[in-house]
Scaffold this motif. Structure first.
Motif, mmCIF file in Angstrom:
data_model
loop_
_atom_site.group_PDB
_atom_site.id
_atom_site.type_symbol
_atom_site.label_atom_id
_atom_site.label_comp_id
_atom_site.label_asym_id
_atom_site.label_seq_id
_atom_site.Cartn_x
_atom_site.Cartn_y
_atom_site.Cartn_z
ATOM 1 N N TYR A 103 29.338 -3.991 46.059
ATOM 2 C CA TYR A 103 30.779 -3.303 46.066
ATOM 3 C C TYR A 103 31.631 -5.115 46.426
ATOM 4 N N ASN A 104 32.542 -4.913 45.704
ATOM 5 C CA ASN A 104 33.093 -6.141 45.465
ATOM 6 C C ASN A 104 34.854 -6.030 45.475
ATOM 7 N N PRO A 105 35.409 -5.329 46.430
ATOM 8 C CA PRO A 105 36.686 -4.695 46.420
ATOM 9 C C PRO A 105 37.477 -5.968 46.311
ATOM 10 N N HIS A 106 37.109 -7.154 47.223
ATOM 11 C CA HIS A 106 38.360 -8.642 46.821
ATOM 12 C C HIS A 106 37.832 -9.232 45.389
ATOM 13 N N GLY B 63 32.035 3.519 47.008
ATOM 14 C CA GLY B 63 31.645 2.630 48.265
ATOM 15 C C GLY B 63 33.950 3.010 48.044
ATOM 16 N N GLU B 64 34.016 4.188 47.904
ATOM 17 C CA GLU B 64 35.088 4.289 47.901
ATOM 18 C C GLU B 64 35.698 5.789 48.370
ATOM 19 N N VAL B 65 35.283 6.338 49.030
ATOM 20 C CA VAL B 65 34.960 7.828 48.982
ATOM 21 C C VAL B 65 36.090 7.975 50.476
ATOM 22 N N LYS C 107 21.590 6.725 36.643
ATOM 23 C CA LYS C 107 22.806 7.128 36.279
ATOM 24 C C LYS C 107 23.647 5.692 36.877
ATOM 25 N N VAL C 108 24.749 5.300 36.019
ATOM 26 C CA VAL C 108 25.400 4.045 36.209
ATOM 27 C C VAL C 108 26.960 3.693 36.462
ATOM 28 N N ASN C 109 27.317 4.221 37.641
ATOM 29 C CA ASN C 109 29.025 4.592 37.994
ATOM 30 C C ASN C 109 29.638 2.594 38.494
ATOM 31 N N VAL C 110 30.352 2.770 37.729
ATOM 32 C CA VAL C 110 31.433 0.706 38.241
ATOM 33 C C VAL C 110 32.949 1.157 37.768
ATOM 34 N N HIS C 111 33.446 0.919 39.388
ATOM 35 C CA HIS C 111 34.813 1.339 39.146
ATOM 36 C C HIS C 111 35.803 -0.234 39.230
ATOM 37 N N TYR C 112 36.180 -0.822 38.070
ATOM 38 C CA TYR C 112 37.536 -1.740 37.989
ATOM 39 C C TYR C 112 38.562 -1.154 37.986
ATOM 40 N N PHE C 113 39.818 -1.816 39.191
ATOM 41 C CA PHE C 113 40.607 -1.394 39.445
ATOM 42 C C PHE C 113 41.514 -2.973 39.103
ATOM 43 N N GLU C 114 41.284 -3.876 38.772
ATOM 44 C CA GLU C 114 42.299 -4.679 38.826
ATOM 45 C C GLU C 114 43.546 -4.947 37.512
ATOM 46 N N ASP C 115 44.600 -4.445 37.817
ATOM 47 C CA ASP C 115 45.820 -4.553 37.088
ATOM 48 C C ASP C 115 45.006 -3.063 36.665
ATOM 49 N N GLY D 163 30.420 -0.762 42.187
ATOM 50 C CA GLY D 163 29.490 -0.504 40.948
ATOM 51 C C GLY D 163 28.311 0.567 42.243
ATOM 52 N N ARG D 164 27.838 1.542 41.337
ATOM 53 C CA ARG D 164 26.178 2.228 41.663
ATOM 54 C C ARG D 164 25.468 2.080 41.069
ATOM 55 N N TRP D 165 24.240 2.495 41.270
ATOM 56 C CA TRP D 165 22.957 2.425 40.274
ATOM 57 C C TRP D 165 22.352 3.909 41.008
ATOM 58 N N ARG D 166 22.169 4.141 40.094
ATOM 59 C CA ARG D 166 21.047 5.904 40.665
ATOM 60 C C ARG D 166 19.942 6.708 39.540
ATOM 61 N N SER D 167 18.636 6.212 40.470
ATOM 62 C CA SER D 167 18.007 6.730 39.200
ATOM 63 C C SER D 167 16.769 7.587 40.085
ATOM 64 N N THR D 168 16.261 8.291 39.325
ATOM 65 C CA THR D 168 16.068 9.639 40.049
ATOM 66 C C THR D 168 14.259 9.648 38.908
ATOM 67 N N TRP D 169 13.150 9.824 39.772
ATOM 68 C CA TRP D 169 12.081 9.900 38.762
ATOM 69 C C TRP D 169 11.054 11.277 38.987
ATOM 70 N N VAL D 170 10.382 12.094 38.751
ATOM 71 C CA VAL D 170 9.878 13.235 38.798
ATOM 72 C C VAL D 170 8.842 12.565 37.788
ATOM 73 N N ILE D 171 7.418 12.983 38.921
ATOM 74 C CA ILE D 171 5.857 12.973 38.368
ATOM 75 C C ILE D 171 4.951 14.487 38.977
ATOM 76 N N SER D 172 4.619 14.254 37.455
ATOM 77 C CA SER D 172 3.101 15.170 37.830
ATOM 78 C C SER D 172 2.042 14.037 37.864
ATOM 79 N N PRO D 173 1.206 14.659 38.933
ATOM 80 C CA PRO D 173 0.640 13.784 38.901
ATOM 81 C C PRO D 173 -1.059 13.685 38.390
ATOM 82 N N GLU D 174 -1.278 15.145 37.533
ATOM 83 C CA GLU D 174 -1.998 16.302 37.150
ATOM 84 C C GLU D 174 -2.237 15.296 35.978
ATOM 85 N N SER D 175 -1.061 15.558 34.965
ATOM 86 C CA SER D 175 -0.912 15.071 33.649
ATOM 87 C C SER D 175 -0.083 13.388 33.524
#
Length: 288
Positions: free
Chosen positions: A163-166, A26-28, A191-199, A171-183
């Motif tokens: 996003y809670n900048p106040h 959220g800070e790009v 992946k989890v990313n959290v940025h805390y920036f108080e003091d 924070g961001r949660w990302r997940s990726t799943w690749v499925i093989s239907p035959e098997s």
């Protein structure tokens, strides 16, 4: 050592691209604007930083909203059509392509993209099952499900941003799943990313790779989709539970082993008061 201004343009962009790719959730935009000031030449900066911005948006699962149907779709390599420079992506749910502007996150040139694939009924069933799962488990979650050209695998992408900048955290949660239907095998990455920036400036980056096998009751698309969603739910619940346990242990054991919770006086230090004492002492010394 050369100053930043004396570096070749290519070296400058290598440095600023690295900063951009490490932007907290959220800070790009803030990082982008600061880097633009650092580079000086705005037009040259926008041209040179575009590859890094494209990579960032693809990797961070930035969400695009298609205008007419107000449909949300994840921007990622799984939905990319053609070369990355084309900025062309697929929304498999609405069967449309669109151009994505990576700086302003705007969507243009939406075109129909009919899907004629033998695996489409399964992809659509998985999409429905994952929407239900994401709605139940993620407050602001978005998901997209893609099939490959050869129909050998399906890819599920999930993202949720908080996003809670106040209150000085994002924070961001990302997940990726690749499925093989035959098997019925699923390979996932969370992946989890959290940025805390108080003091301060504290970042959490946690990730895990998972391999599991689902057990559908039949070969019907709806049964397979339900089994895949359940397997994903169990795996992600387990990962979140392990994170919670880790932080409890950090708080109760690890951090206490690093330092005392309070100084020997058993009272917290009032740093503002100490600073005032120091200023008062300096003024007194000058007066004498």
């Amino acid at each position: 050592m050369e100053s930043f201004a004396e570096l070749p343009v290519e070296e400058k962009f290598k440095i600023v691209s690295g900063f951009l790719l490490e932007s907290p959730p959220g800070e790009v935009n803030e990082v982008y604007n600061d880097l633009k000031v650092l580079m000086g030449d705005e037009e040259e900066f926008e041209r040179g930083i575009k590859p890094a911005l494209q990579q960032h948006n693809n990797e961070q699962y930035i969400v695009a909203t298609l205008p007419e149907k107000n449909n949300k779709v994840i921007v990622s390599k799984y939905g990319q059509i053609g070369e990355i420079e084309d900025d062309l992506y697929l929304d498999p749910r609405s069967q449309q392509t669109f151009k994505f502007e990576h700086v302003r996150h705007t969507v243009t040139d939406v075109q129909p993209y009919p899907v004629d694939s033998a695996i489409e009924p399964l992809r659509a069933a998985i999409d429905t099952a994952i929407i239900e799962y994401v709605t139940d488990h993620y407050p602001n979650g978005v998901s997209s499900v893609y099939s490959t050209d050869d129909n050998s695998t399906l890819s599920i992408t999930i993202v949720d941003n908080k996003y809670n900048p106040h209150n000085l955290w994002n924070g961001r949660w990302r997940s990726t799943w690749v499925i093989s239907p035959e098997s019925n095998e699923l390979k996932g990455t969370i992946k989890v990313n959290v940025h805390y920036f108080e003091d301060g400036n504290v970042q959490l980056n946690a990730s895990k790779e998972i391999e599991i096998t689902a057990s559908p009751n039949s070969e019907e698309p709806a049964d397979k989709a339900k089994a895949y969603a359940k397997s994903i739910s169990n795996a992600e619940d387990e990962f979140q539970g392990s994170l919670n346990e880790s932080y409890i242990d950090l708080s109760e054991n690890t951090f206490k082993g690093l330092r005392r919770a309070l100084p020997l006086t058993r009272h917290k230090l009032d740093w503002d008061k100490i600073l005032n004492y120091k200023i008062g002492q300096e003024l007194a010394n000058k007066a004498t």
